[in-house]
Design a protein around this motif. Structure first.
Motif, short mmCIF file in Angstrom:
data_model
loop_
_atom_site.label_atom_id
_atom_site.label_comp_id
_atom_site.label_asym_id
_atom_site.label_seq_id
_atom_site.Cartn_x
_atom_site.Cartn_y
_atom_site.Cartn_z
N LEU A 30 0.97 -1.07 -0.04
CA LEU A 30 0.00 -0.10 0.01
C LEU A 30 0.80 1.16 -0.07
CD1 LEU A 30 -2.62 1.40 0.18
CD2 LEU A 30 -2.59 1.18 2.78
N PHE A 31 1.92 1.21 0.90
CA PHE A 31 2.65 2.44 1.03
C PHE A 31 3.69 2.68 -0.08
CE2 PHE A 31 0.92 1.68 5.50
CZ PHE A 31 0.38 2.87 5.44
N PHE A 78 -2.46 12.62 -5.26
CA PHE A 78 -3.63 11.60 -4.82
C PHE A 78 -4.79 11.74 -6.20
CE2 PHE A 78 -7.54 13.92 -3.55
CZ PHE A 78 -8.31 13.12 -3.80
N LEU A 109 -6.92 2.97 -2.84
CA LEU A 109 -6.37 3.27 -1.39
C LEU A 109 -5.12 3.96 -1.32
CD1 LEU A 109 -6.93 -0.46 0.12
CD2 LEU A 109 -8.11 1.65 0.64
N ASP A 112 -6.00 7.34 -1.30
CA ASP A 112 -6.83 7.82 -0.16
C ASP A 112 -5.58 8.06 1.05
OD1 ASP A 112 -9.28 7.57 -1.42
OD2 ASP A 112 -9.56 5.55 -0.66
N VAL A 113 -4.48 7.27 0.93
CA VAL A 113 -3.49 7.54 1.72
C VAL A 113 -2.81 8.79 1.60
CG1 VAL A 113 -1.10 6.68 2.65
CG2 VAL A 113 -3.08 5.12 2.33
N TYR A 115 -4.17 11.38 0.34
CA TYR A 115 -5.06 12.41 0.78
C TYR A 115 -5.08 12.74 2.31
CZ TYR A 115 -9.94 14.41 -0.43
OH TYR A 115 -11.02 15.06 -0.81
N ALA A 116 -5.08 11.63 2.93
CA ALA A 116 -4.94 11.86 4.44
C ALA A 116 -3.62 12.51 4.80
CB ALA A 116 -5.04 10.53 5.22
N LYS A 117 -2.43 12.13 4.11
CA LYS A 117 -1.10 12.56 4.36
C LYS A 117 -1.05 14.38 4.01
CE LYS A 117 1.06 8.89 5.72
NZ LYS A 117 1.47 8.66 7.08
N MET B 86 -14.30 -1.64 -4.02
CA MET B 86 -13.00 -2.91 -3.87
C MET B 86 -13.52 -4.18 -3.91
SD MET B 86 -10.51 -0.83 -1.63
CE MET B 86 -10.70 1.01 -1.43
N TYR B 115 -14.60 12.57 1.80
CA TYR B 115 -13.47 12.70 2.58
C TYR B 115 -13.21 14.11 2.96
CZ TYR B 115 -8.73 10.28 3.10
OH TYR B 115 -7.69 9.61 3.64
N PHE B 119 -12.96 16.71 6.90
CA PHE B 119 -11.83 17.56 7.20
C PHE B 119 -12.55 18.96 7.29
CE2 PHE B 119 -9.18 14.16 6.02
CZ PHE B 119 -8.27 13.97 6.99
N ALA B 140 -6.81 12.57 10.05
CA ALA B 140 -5.64 12.18 9.05
C ALA B 140 -5.09 10.63 9.35
CB ALA B 140 -4.72 13.26 8.85
N CYS B 143 -7.47 7.86 8.97
CA CYS B 143 -7.68 7.40 7.38
C CYS B 143 -6.53 6.68 6.92
CB CYS B 143 -8.06 8.77 6.69
SG CYS B 143 -9.48 9.53 7.23
N THR B 144 -5.23 7.06 7.07
CA THR B 144 -4.27 6.34 6.83
C THR B 144 -4.29 4.93 7.22
OG1 THR B 144 -2.78 8.28 6.76
CG2 THR B 144 -1.76 5.96 6.78
N CYS B 147 -7.14 2.74 5.79
CA CYS B 147 -6.68 2.15 4.51
C CYS B 147 -5.78 1.18 4.57
CB CYS B 147 -5.81 3.38 3.52
SG CYS B 147 -6.91 4.87 3.07
N SER B 151 -6.47 -2.81 3.20
CA SER B 151 -5.36 -3.34 2.35
C SER B 151 -5.04 -4.54 2.99
CB SER B 151 -4.27 -2.38 2.28
OG SER B 151 -3.07 -2.96 1.68
#
Lengths: 321, 321
Positions: A30-31, A78, A109, A112-113, A115-117, B86, B115, B119, B140, B143-144, B147, B151
């Motif tokens: 994912l990351f 993103f 996903l 989405d990650v 986006y959060a960051k 998904m 999303y 925020f 935030a 949310c990470t 995800c 995953s």
């Protein structure tokens, strides 16, 4: 223009360093998928606008705002990851797109990650708390606008009555507002007052619209070697660009060109559009937007950074073909 | 339990009213798609936890925090819309899923819109600025985590060596942390100190894990009329639930049950799992998590709201079959 190019190159190196620090050595599919496009490079134009806007408001303030500059690049990435899924694109920045290397669920996903960051990194900047909250709100509203822009862009594909106004609204949302937010957030976090923040937002939105119109011209006019893209792909796919809209309004039917085109055919098409005055008119819209962008900067005190921001607006419409 | 059910019902009405105000009359496909699941109802458990945690920290504070309560519901709905794409799920809350009514691109964007709104609504709460920034950061990071949990859940489908620890980490991220963030964000915006905020987070995460384990038990043990779901669907699909993991660890092979099962076959399977002590063990893990959740609340002063939070943890593991 050497100065601007030097500046952008140094800025990109600075941002790349931060990106590598945070995303260069991540674990798990994912990351790694989240980091994929980020690590593939890019001009880092939005971070540059954040930093320049901050320093134009308060000299030296940008040193504390690198996380916010990164946040705008994360937001951009993103949207690219999600857009590539929707548009079925397979290559971006010279590398296979995220959903191609992994799969669609992982790409959803991964976007989405980031986006959060983006929201997290806004908060990690060293700025006054009320400014951070204004920045978070602006980023959130901008993301909603970008989604609406992408939605409009997709809907346009099924329509043949898109007007110039429709197009400008779509481009403003899909491309303009993120430049607007970059400039305004940089300014806000540096302590801009509301008038300055609004001027920076207008600078960014108009620059972004100019950038996108120029992109449409590049698609048609630039050689493949220069643009790295398939020439005239917008025409072939029947995209509702300003060129296509103006052609339709002048009674010029582009439908016969919605197919594979030889180089000679593209050249003929360009002559046709040039003789009808369409290229010139589209070009004039881009130039006008760059002028409006630069005028917006007049509320800021003169500074080297304000000058470079103005040069960026010019650079957006002078990029080559 | 009447009191709790009354409370939750009144709370849901209150949240529904706000949802209808903001999302009841939106225009365009994208925003209608964003509102679709929100307007289909739901127990609004996460907003309830936000509100109760706030009032448990400072009586009456929740009146200013309805936007934050809504933010947590929006976050939940964004994850549902993306997860449904998904997982290829076609029904949710008794209505067709977003990507089924519209299409996948619209569903991706509809989730992305919620999303952003999450925020934005955190920032629209009436609270101290530093608290809002802590809340944005926590949302935030949450949310990470979510995800990552989704995953992991997808990756588990291709593995047959998932341990109890793996499972608990996945469930903690996929379901637990959003309850953790609900409780902590409610507390933080009401002025909780770090010890209180952390305790509320632990309360939420552990309650959420208990909730999910109970959900797995309901899938197997509840009648279809009661749960509204297909009975034993997890077993049929070979999902790595705590039940399946414990069965494997005891040498009980569930592979023969990965097919359409008659009611009698499901009953036989349940007897098998009961005789092996598996149902009891899984149940004990859920109970233990609810106990840990309630213990975390001990740092808070006694109040009616603290009592209701404790009842929610119990409700999560007493939900019926």
């Amino acid at each position: 223009m050497t100065t601007l190019e030097d500046y952008l190159e140094k800025n990109a190196e600075r941002i790349d360093k931060v990106i590598h620090r945070y995303f260069g050595d991540v674990h798990g599919d994912l990351f790694r998928a989240s980091a994929h496009l980020l690590l593939a490079g890019g001009k880092r134009l939005r971070p540059a606008v954040v930093i320049l806007a901050a320093d134009a408001v308060r000299k030296g303030s940008s040193d504390d705002l690198i996380p916010a500059a990164l946040a705008l690049e994360l937001t951009h990435n993103f949207t690219l990851i999600h857009d590539d899924i929707m548009d079925g694109d397979v290559v971006r920045r010279g590398v296979p797109t995220v959903h191609t290397v992994w799969d669609e669920p992982t790409a959803i996903l991964a976007g989405d990650v980031l986006y959060a960051k983006a929201f997290e990194f806004i908060c990690l900047s060293d700025a006054e708390n009320p400014a951070k909250i204004r920045a978070v709100k602006m980023l959130a509203r901008t993301c909603t606008d970008i989604c609406e822009g992408q939605s409009m862009d997709m809907a346009f594909e099924k329509r043949d009555d898109v007007s110039e106004l429709d197009y400008l609204e779509m481009v403003s949302k899909k491309t303009g507002v993120l430049y607007g937010a970059s400039a305004a957030i940089g300014g806000i976090l540096a302590g801009a007052n509301p008038v300055q923040a609004d001027a920076l937002y207008q600078f960014g939105v108009n620059s972004g619209v100019a950038f996108q119109i120029q992109d449409d011209l590049i698609d048609l006019l630039a050689s493949t070697e220069k643009s790295g893209k398939d020439r005239a792909s917008d025409i072939r796919e029947g995209k509702q660009t300003l060129i296509a809209i103006k052609a339709r309004e002048k009674g010029l039917d582009l439908a016969p060109y919605r197919r594979e085109l030889s180089g000679a055919e593209i050249d003929d098409l360009i002559s046709l559009l040039q003789n009808a005055g369409i290229i010139e008119e589209v070009r004039a819209v881009a130039v006008e937007r760059a002028v409006v962008a630069k005028q917006a900067l007049s509320v800021l005190q003169d500074s080297e950074e304000k000058q470079i921001l103005a040069e960026i607006a010019d650079y957006f419409i002078d990029r080559g073909y």
